[in-house]
Design an enzyme around this catalytic site. Sequence first.
Site, PDB file in Angstrom:
ATOM      1  N   GLY A 137       0.830  -1.191   0.000  1.00 45.08           N
ATOM      2  CA  GLY A 137       0.000   0.000   0.000  1.00 45.08           C
ATOM      3  C   GLY A 137       0.872   1.251   0.000  1.00 45.08           C
ATOM      4  O   GLY A 137       1.978   1.260  -0.554  1.00 45.08           O
ATOM      5  N   SER A 138       0.394   2.282   0.669  1.00 41.45           N
ATOM      6  CA  SER A 138       1.064   3.584   0.597  1.00 41.45           C
ATOM      7  C   SER A 138       2.430   3.622   1.252  1.00 41.45           C
ATOM      8  O   SER A 138       3.172   4.581   1.079  1.00 41.45           O
ATOM      9  CB  SER A 138       0.174   4.654   1.236  1.00 41.45           C
ATOM     10  OG  SER A 138      -1.052   4.698   0.532  1.00 41.45           O
TER      11      SER A 138
END
Lengths: 642, 384
Positions: free
Chosen positions: A324-325
């Site tokens: 993810g981020s």
Amino acid sequence: MSAFDRDAERQRMLSRRTLVLGGLKGAAVSALVARLYYLQIVESDRYTTLAEDNRISLRLIAPPRGQILDRFGVPLAVNEQNFSVVLVSERAGDVQQILDEVGRLVPLTEADERRIQRDIQRSRVFTPITLKENLTWDQVSAVEVNLPDLPGVSIDVGQVRSYPFGEALAHVLGYVGAPNEKDVQGVSDPLLSLPGFRIGKGGVERQFDQALRGTAGNRQLEVNAVGRVIRELSRENGQPGRQTVLTLDAKLQHYMHQRLSAEESGAAVVIDVNTGGVQGLCSTPSFDPNQFAMGIGYDAYQALLNDERTPLINKAIAGQYPPGSTFKMMTALAALESGIVNAEHRVFCSGHMELGSHRFHCWRRGGHGTMDMVGALMHSCDVYFYDLAQRIGMDRIADMARRFGLGSRVGLELPGERPGLIPDPQWKRTTLKKPWHPGETLIASMGQGYVLSTPLQLAVMTARLASGRAVQPHLAKSIEGEFQEQTEWPLIGVKPENLATVLKGMNGVSNVPGGTGYKSRITVPGMELAGKSGSAQVRRISMAERSSGVRKNEDLPWRERDHALFVAYAPVHAPKYACAVFVEHGGSGGATAAPIARDILLECQMLDAARHSVAQQPQAAAPAGSMGQGTPSTTVPVSGNE
Amino acid sequence: MMSLDISADNGTMTIGEKLGQISWSLIFLITLVASIGFAMLYSAANGNIDPWASRQMMRFGVGLAMMIVIALVDIRVWMKLSYPLYGIVLVLLIGVDLFGNVGKGAQRWIDLGFVQLQPSEMMKVTLVMVLARYFHGATLEDTGRIPFLFVPLALVVAPVGLVLAQPNLGTSLMLILASGSMFFLSGVRLWKFGLVIGAVLIAVPLSWQFLLHDYQRDRVETFLDPDSDPLGTGYHITQSKIAFGSGGLTGKGFLQGTQSHLNFLPEKQTDFIFTMLAEEFGLVGGLVFLFLYCLLLLYGFVIASRCRHQYGRLLVLGLTVNLFLYLFINVAMIMGLIPVVGVPLPLISYGGTATLAVMVGFGLILSAHVHRDVRMSRRGLGDL
């Protein structure tokens, strides 16, 4: 012929035949002598060897398994005495009566009694038969007290591996078990054939099994034809297993396990930013390795095996999830290093971005407005990174990610580590036989799509960001007389100012109001953390759903919720610890994973502080104590009037 | 008239003269050999005089007394008693076949309460006596006539059959070989032996099929390939050979034999006692022992040659053959030269009847020696 002549003739015949008979006897005795010579002189060596083989029985002595300690010497895996009550049936007299009496002190089930009777039938009368294993202290003392009335009964002390921290270290340490066929195949260590011998079956126990195992000693025993031991001829003690010191901090590990257990399933890793030593590594839910060391039952094992939260898998090294981020630092750094953009590069986020016929959304539906790089990291603006990705291309991102330890096994000394995946166009062509779509670069830029990483890899990435060095994670601090950890690592080769930009973004996440991790910042002065949140989607959000309103994580079944991630290091001004927290289907990284990471990093520093203050006191006392003794080589006693 | 001749220089010897005539050197030799046996029995019991050595010494004492008493009795009395004694033992043999106790897969004993009687051992002596008696008066013409041989053949076949039925292969074999020697010494033509041997060669495959017991067949088969059954019957011989071989030139020392003391060697106090001796005293000890035993045999030859009557000569030579057969069968068996047949080593092995039977035999030999010059009629029984 006269009677006399007949008699003389008969006697001559007798004498002749007596001689013949005598000759035959002589020949026969010569044959005996020849045979005697053959056996006792010609074949003597061979038979002497055979006689020794008969007489001497080699018995292996199992070496004690090496202890496993944490970095401060706290025992993590030890050998505990395991008491059992045994019976030598030839000394017992009435076996049944003795069994009844023992049964009053130590409960023996009917199955036990059946097994005991069977063992007695099968064994020699002088072979000790185990009546009951794993006695409690009370039972041991009860039997000890009554020994005079229990002929043939004795208490046998065996060793069983014990893990004082139980579940908290199950995945790191593994456990020991009896060798199976595969373990024995092609291995010449005689210990493996020793009944009751245990080898490492997972984790550190398996990784360092050779060192921990030691080498077999042996006893030469004189035995008689039925195998009864007459006496010990010689004894050669083996090499005990080596003590293995890990880089772990048991207290921290314990805390991490407790803290992470608040969530259903997850993993957390803490690495020393400078040395790469793994300070803590845990995966939940866990299992009790002591159960395995004692021999776990079928049902209990099946329950562990079939649990949806995979307690037997070490998610920290074998769980592969989209980062993810938390991956955005890689995209940012790749962009800065490419020279195509700089930290001042600005992008307007309207909440989405069009590429071809596709629309790529930012997590914030309304958009972030105009962002620079630090701001984009701080707010985790997806559109900004779509823009970067589009400009620099997938290869640059993939290359940077690999330099920071993603996409391949980092090589921690634990079995079962998995490599994760950093995709690029060539990988897709060769593996999936499909062309790379530009949109996939956008998805990859925020750690989604094909990108997979393990929590350990994310911790390594964070440590490398924080130190600027190609830190290599490791668990072994020292193995008695054989190995010392490496603590100096080469620079990673990224421009310091670029690294500083990224770290500034991470600082913003945690320490600037509005950052995605601001709520989970550390407020203790000097211990502040810098981090990055990540929430990884595990299912596709359809257009229809998007238009009808995206459902909240809390409304989804557990298996469909987002993974929550948070990577961080602390303290922010002089990084020492890097941490990665992963909560499986935990929802939002900022909300679920960040508080855990904060608590863990705070605990790291608090433990340090506590140890530091304890260490101060003896240090203050030490010089006073050593003063009177002078140089260590001086042996003159201190005189009374001095 | 002839009877007068005999009485001229017959049993006029006083007891004192007879004692003077006894070959004390032979008795010393017998005692020496028996003492080696005591030492080995002491070792077999791991350095204990009990249970074997002490009882063996007692028996030997009794045997020694019996031997001297027998030696002092006129040889003609023994000659006269040959048939009756043979008859008694034969009846006893029938008795064991019918009522005997079962031991080691064979019916061998009559339990008289105070002693277990083994008639087959006694038969080894009485058969020699009765054959010597029968052939005593036989001229070479007599022995040349086939019908003349029917009686002695019957005398042999009867006990051999009974002993085989027990079943006891070793003793049957010894009875046959000893009797064969007696026939041979009496001048029976060689071609007749050839005939009998030929008949046996034909009979062997048949008896293998129909007569031998399973355990006897096993023993022969194991002998032919001892490694085929290392922990069964062959185990004993394999372990015995290991004991011999590991003894080497000078042995492991008294009480130090590992094969015997750690019980790898079976029956070390009986059939395998020579193995133990060779393990503890090596080739040197084994040769010394064989030499002493051969001296005993040599005494037999010398005494026989100095005997002036056919009965005495045949008796002594027959008994000597017996002694030799004990030695050869036992030692060859435990060294793996021939199949396992349960034959003890007399004077050495623990066991009552064999020792007593051999000492009775020596008593007769000594009697033949003491009374070597007595006159006997061709028909045998001169008066005393």
